[in-house]
Design a protein around this motif. Structure first.
Motif, PDB file in Angstrom:
ATOM      1  N   LYS A 278      15.836  61.040  57.560  1.00 42.64           N
ATOM      2  CA  LYS A 278      16.385  62.081  58.876  1.00 42.64           C
ATOM      3  C   LYS A 278      16.039  63.265  58.915  1.00 42.64           C
ATOM      4  CE  LYS A 278      21.283  61.759  56.975  1.00 42.64           C
ATOM      5  NZ  LYS A 278      22.100  61.119  58.958  1.00 42.64           N
ATOM      6  N   GLY A 279      14.486  62.900  58.793  1.00 37.43           N
ATOM      7  CA  GLY A 279      14.095  64.517  59.600  1.00 37.43           C
ATOM      8  C   GLY A 279      13.581  65.021  59.262  1.00 37.43           C
ATOM      9  N   LEU A 280      14.800  66.459  58.012  1.00 42.11           N
ATOM     10  CA  LEU A 280      15.114  66.880  58.384  1.00 42.11           C
ATOM     11  C   LEU A 280      14.400  67.837  56.880  1.00 42.11           C
ATOM     12  CD1 LEU A 280      18.924  66.990  58.479  1.00 42.11           C
ATOM     13  CD2 LEU A 280      17.797  67.555  60.104  1.00 42.11           C
ATOM     14  N   THR A 281      14.167  68.804  56.380  1.00 37.09           N
ATOM     15  CA  THR A 281      13.926  69.637  55.632  1.00 37.09           C
ATOM     16  C   THR A 281      14.706  69.379  53.988  1.00 37.09           C
ATOM     17  OG1 THR A 281      14.614  71.829  55.351  1.00 37.09           O
ATOM     18  CG2 THR A 281      12.292  71.411  56.682  1.00 37.09           C
ATOM     19  N   LEU A 282      14.321  69.528  53.645  1.00 33.61           N
ATOM     20  CA  LEU A 282      14.980  69.615  52.178  1.00 33.61           C
ATOM     21  C   LEU A 282      16.629  70.437  52.333  1.00 33.61           C
ATOM     22  CD1 LEU A 282      16.164  69.053  49.003  1.00 33.61           C
ATOM     23  CD2 LEU A 282      14.382  69.749  47.906  1.00 33.61           C
ATOM     24  N   ALA A 283      15.820  71.539  52.376  1.00 33.50           N
ATOM     25  CA  ALA A 283      17.342  72.584  52.676  1.00 33.50           C
ATOM     26  C   ALA A 283      17.873  73.175  53.986  1.00 33.50           C
ATOM     27  CB  ALA A 283      16.008  74.276  52.622  1.00 33.50           C
ATOM     28  N   GLN A 284      17.479  72.415  54.681  1.00 33.64           N
ATOM     29  CA  GLN A 284      18.133  71.913  55.695  1.00 33.64           C
ATOM     30  C   GLN A 284      19.588  71.168  54.970  1.00 33.64           C
ATOM     31  OE1 GLN A 284      15.278  70.910  57.985  1.00 33.64           O
ATOM     32  NE2 GLN A 284      16.076  71.727  60.240  1.00 33.64           N
ATOM     33  N   VAL A 285      19.034  69.781  54.706  1.00 28.44           N
ATOM     34  CA  VAL A 285      19.748  68.829  54.231  1.00 28.44           C
ATOM     35  C   VAL A 285      21.247  69.923  53.275  1.00 28.44           C
ATOM     36  CG1 VAL A 285      20.423  66.647  52.652  1.00 28.44           C
ATOM     37  CG2 VAL A 285      19.224  67.166  54.224  1.00 28.44           C
ATOM     38  N   ILE A 286      20.403  70.489  52.057  1.00 25.08           N
ATOM     39  CA  ILE A 286      21.673  71.260  51.000  1.00 25.08           C
ATOM     40  C   ILE A 286      22.125  72.081  51.443  1.00 25.08           C
ATOM     41  CG2 ILE A 286      20.658  73.007  49.127  1.00 25.08           C
ATOM     42  CD1 ILE A 286      18.263  71.668  47.857  1.00 25.08           C
ATOM     43  N   GLU A 287      21.659  72.050  52.408  1.00 26.29           N
ATOM     44  CA  GLU A 287      22.936  73.831  53.670  1.00 26.29           C
ATOM     45  C   GLU A 287      23.755  72.503  54.361  1.00 26.29           C
ATOM     46  OE1 GLU A 287      24.115  76.831  54.454  1.00 26.29           O
ATOM     47  OE2 GLU A 287      22.633  76.839  53.145  1.00 26.29           O
ATOM     48  N   ASN A 288      23.703  72.079  54.644  1.00 24.87           N
ATOM     49  CA  ASN A 288      24.571  70.964  55.461  1.00 24.87           C
ATOM     50  C   ASN A 288      25.496  70.463  54.763  1.00 24.87           C
ATOM     51  OD1 ASN A 288      23.008  71.526  58.468  1.00 24.87           O
ATOM     52  ND2 ASN A 288      21.659  69.300  58.056  1.00 24.87           N
ATOM     53  N   ALA A 289      25.331  69.732  53.636  1.00 27.72           N
ATOM     54  CA  ALA A 289      25.702  69.204  52.237  1.00 27.72           C
ATOM     55  C   ALA A 289      26.718  70.280  52.088  1.00 27.72           C
ATOM     56  CB  ALA A 289      24.613  68.707  51.278  1.00 27.72           C
ATOM     57  N   LYS A 290      26.521  71.997  52.169  1.00 32.62           N
ATOM     58  CA  LYS A 290      27.549  72.845  51.601  1.00 32.62           C
ATOM     59  C   LYS A 290      29.317  72.506  52.337  1.00 32.62           C
ATOM     60  CE  LYS A 290      24.176  75.915  49.565  1.00 32.62           C
ATOM     61  NZ  LYS A 290      23.894  77.420  50.284  1.00 32.62           N
TER      62      LYS A 290
ATOM     63  N   SER B  71      30.071  64.195  53.679  1.00 34.58           N
ATOM     64  CA  SER B  71      29.054  62.400  53.951  1.00 34.58           C
ATOM     65  C   SER B  71      27.214  63.048  53.602  1.00 34.58           C
ATOM     66  CB  SER B  71      29.336  63.243  55.341  1.00 34.58           C
ATOM     67  OG  SER B  71      28.088  63.472  56.069  1.00 34.58           O
ATOM     68  N   TYR B  72      26.947  64.040  53.496  1.00 34.32           N
ATOM     69  CA  TYR B  72      25.889  63.563  52.434  1.00 34.32           C
ATOM     70  C   TYR B  72      25.230  63.451  51.556  1.00 34.32           C
ATOM     71  CZ  TYR B  72      24.058  66.608  56.675  1.00 34.32           C
ATOM     72  OH  TYR B  72      23.688  66.589  57.843  1.00 34.32           O
ATOM     73  N   ASP B  73      26.629  64.097  50.477  1.00 35.68           N
ATOM     74  CA  ASP B  73      26.737  63.990  48.809  1.00 35.68           C
ATOM     75  C   ASP B  73      27.645  62.516  48.812  1.00 35.68           C
ATOM     76  OD1 ASP B  73      26.134  65.759  46.611  1.00 35.68           O
ATOM     77  OD2 ASP B  73      27.351  66.992  49.005  1.00 35.68           O
ATOM     78  N   LYS B  74      27.934  62.228  50.033  1.00 40.37           N
ATOM     79  CA  LYS B  74      28.748  60.791  49.316  1.00 40.37           C
ATOM     80  C   LYS B  74      28.208  59.682  50.145  1.00 40.37           C
ATOM     81  CE  LYS B  74      33.587  61.709  50.159  1.00 40.37           C
ATOM     82  NZ  LYS B  74      35.306  61.716  51.140  1.00 40.37           N
ATOM     83  N   TYR B  75      26.789  60.022  50.916  1.00 35.81           N
ATOM     84  CA  TYR B  75      25.841  58.883  51.556  1.00 35.81           C
ATOM     85  C   TYR B  75      25.175  58.157  50.285  1.00 35.81           C
ATOM     86  CZ  TYR B  75      22.214  56.099  53.867  1.00 35.81           C
ATOM     87  OH  TYR B  75      21.501  55.727  54.011  1.00 35.81           O
ATOM     88  N   VAL B  76      24.549  59.554  49.426  1.00 34.87           N
ATOM     89  CA  VAL B  76      23.511  59.487  48.883  1.00 34.87           C
ATOM     90  C   VAL B  76      24.015  59.118  47.281  1.00 34.87           C
ATOM     91  CG1 VAL B  76      22.394  61.031  46.887  1.00 34.87           C
ATOM     92  CG2 VAL B  76      22.143  61.864  48.842  1.00 34.87           C
ATOM     93  N   ASP B  77      25.011  58.928  46.807  1.00 33.87           N
ATOM     94  CA  ASP B  77      25.674  58.420  45.541  1.00 33.87           C
ATOM     95  C   ASP B  77      26.598  57.504  45.906  1.00 33.87           C
ATOM     96  OD1 ASP B  77      26.074  61.186  44.831  1.00 33.87           O
ATOM     97  OD2 ASP B  77      27.591  61.270  45.347  1.00 33.87           O
ATOM     98  N   MET B  78      26.873  56.590  47.122  1.00 37.31           N
ATOM     99  CA  MET B  78      26.878  55.256  47.266  1.00 37.31           C
ATOM    100  C   MET B  78      25.500  54.323  48.005  1.00 37.31           C
ATOM    101  SD  MET B  78      30.526  54.934  47.044  1.00 37.31           S
ATOM    102  CE  MET B  78      30.789  56.654  46.408  1.00 37.31           C
ATOM    103  N   HIS B  79      24.820  54.551  48.612  1.00 36.17           N
ATOM    104  CA  HIS B  79      23.598  54.537  48.750  1.00 36.17           C
ATOM    105  C   HIS B  79      23.070  53.712  47.193  1.00 36.17           C
ATOM    106  CE1 HIS B  79      19.904  53.026  51.201  1.00 36.17           C
ATOM    107  NE2 HIS B  79      19.543  53.453  50.831  1.00 36.17           N
TER     108      HIS B  79
END
Length: 190
Positions: free
Chosen positions: A51-63, A67-75
């Motif tokens: 997604k062109g994001l930092t890991l910290a950004q993804v973790i923050e967004n996932a809070k 959809s972040y958790d669901k995408y990773v788990d389903m993918h």
């Protein structure tokens, strides 16, 4: 030298789960390498890169965005269905229902914290506290998202492995011997 391989003409999907510091990544990687099959360990880190994001950004967004958790788990599950593989993730044994074998890795809290400390450094007491907090948060999130209680692994697990008893190579050898005994893998001497 002993060679282990998936029986000809069949596919093999192995799901491995365990809490942080149990050796999930190490055991999954070694097992996949030994069997010559794909390792699937798709995480927030890979999602961030895509997604062109930092890991910290993804973790923050996932809070605030499930959809972040669901995408990773389903993918991960989608990738696992494509070919023989070892799927190593916190939820692999629950999410990959068609896995040929589901393995749960265990280690006591003290050892888990020491392993994380050895990998990442820092303050051991803070790691213990953070790991306990992460375990609680993970459990709550999995219940909320999927109705899964990751502390109740007995009913879905084919094989429980205490990773505090042996070094990774011995653990993988024991798993491989169990796979041979179940008729999922064959072994030969090279």
């Amino acid at each position: 030298m002993t060679v282990y391989k998936v029986k000809p003409g069949r596919e093999l999907r192995i799901a491995i789960s365990g809490k942080s510091g149990c050796g999930n990544t190490t055991i999954s990687t070694l097992l996949a390498q030994t069997l010559g099959i794909k390792l699937i360990n798709y995480t927030f880190r890979q999602l961030a890169a895509e997604k062109g994001l930092t890991l910290a950004q993804v973790i923050e967004n996932a809070k605030s965005d499930d959809s972040y958790d669901k995408y990773v788990d389903m993918h991960q599950v989608e990738l696992a269905r494509e070919e023989s593989c070892v799927l190593g993730s916190r939820l692999a044994i629950w999410m990959l229902k068609e896995a040929d074998v589901k393995i749960y890795l265990l280690a006591n809290d003290e050892l888990r914290a020491k392993r994380i400390f050895g990998r990442e450094g820092g303050d051991l007491q803070q790691i213990k506290e953070f790991t306990a907090m992460r375990d609680r948060e993970d459990t709550g999130r999995y219940k909320k998202l999927y109705g899964i209680d990751n502390n109740d692994y007995e009913s879905v697990t084919d094989l429980k492995v205490d990773t505090s008893c042996n070094v990774p190579d011995e653990i993988v050898h024991n798993i491989l011997e169990e796979l041979v005994a179940r008729g999922l893998v064959e072994k030969s001497e090279a």
